[in-house]
Design an enzyme around this catalytic site. Sequence first.
Site, PDB file in Angstrom:
ATOM      1  N   GLU A  21      38.797  36.522  47.764  1.00 27.08           N
ATOM      2  CA  GLU A  21      39.457  36.386  46.498  1.00 27.08           C
ATOM      3  C   GLU A  21      38.522  35.912  45.603  1.00 27.08           C
ATOM      4  OE1 GLU A  21      41.950  36.351  44.631  1.00 27.08           O
ATOM      5  OE2 GLU A  21      43.124  37.537  45.658  1.00 27.08           O
ATOM      6  N   HIS A  22      38.929  35.151  44.394  1.00 26.74           N
ATOM      7  CA  HIS A  22      38.239  34.695  43.229  1.00 26.74           C
ATOM      8  C   HIS A  22      37.380  33.379  43.388  1.00 26.74           C
ATOM      9  CE1 HIS A  22      40.703  31.259  42.454  1.00 26.74           C
ATOM     10  NE2 HIS A  22      41.708  31.969  43.054  1.00 26.74           N
ATOM     11  N   ASP A  23      36.276  33.355  43.023  1.00 27.59           N
ATOM     12  CA  ASP A  23      35.495  32.029  42.806  1.00 27.59           C
ATOM     13  C   ASP A  23      34.943  31.756  44.314  1.00 27.59           C
ATOM     14  OD1 ASP A  23      35.831  31.328  39.960  1.00 27.59           O
ATOM     15  OD2 ASP A  23      37.765  31.237  40.611  1.00 27.59           O
TER      16      ASP A  23
END
Length: 222
Positions: A149-151
């Site tokens: 997922e993000h980050d």
Amino acid sequence: MVEHLDEVGVTACVVIGGGGHALVVIEAMQLEGRFSPVAIVDADPASCPPDILGVPVRGDDSTLPALIEEGATHFVVAVGAIGRPQVRRGLFESAFAAGLTPATVTHPGAIVSAHATVGAGSQILAGAVVNARTRLGSNVIVNTGAVLEHDCQIGDHVHIAPGSAVAGGVAIGAGSHVGIGSSVKEGVTIGASVVVGAGAVVVSDVDDGLVVTGVPARPRKS
Ligand code: JB2
């Protein structure tokens, strides 16, 4: 012997390892078309088939200088080395020291955000997703159907095994292995050289060097 590769106009890549992961990586490279896998080197070439998807097994790692002489410029570490991440790190460092450049491979069926960063020699395989602002180090495997997922911050030589789900804002240290079908909760930090067992669910931080298994994941007693 192959022709001199400079003369045939391909970006010639040596595949390190001739087992199951090599099959997957070679197919991804052939579909992507950015690098041409031209030769395989394996620690035990006699145990390998003569070729994998048409790419010949040429010998062991001592063959690298001859392949460079023939025009090979790049390499990819196609050894999964599950649970032994130091193997992939060593192969990456020695191929680099031999004078080859790491090839980054992205299967056309993977989804990689334009806002993600992918380090040299990493492999993002079929059906994998790497979302925005996630940063992958070098020689990372995001294996079939894995989701980052993000980050997220993923260190060098990490292997995210097939079907794993890593939620937003997770950090994973260098050389760790996230086992098949496991999950990592958002914001968790996993240290370096950690092994997350197959199917584990990691809901809290994990220190360097631990093996964690189960639901929720806990350090395995030695
Ligand atoms: O130092 C080495 C070396 N050590 C092992 N140099 C080179 N050039 N090759 C090395 N190898 C070779 O990697 C072994 O001789 C063997 O042929 C190959 C590993 O093959 P294997 O099929 O055992 O594993 P794999 O790493 O290709 O695949 C595993 O990991 C994948 C992620 C399997 O578990 C797969 O099922 C999995 N999908």
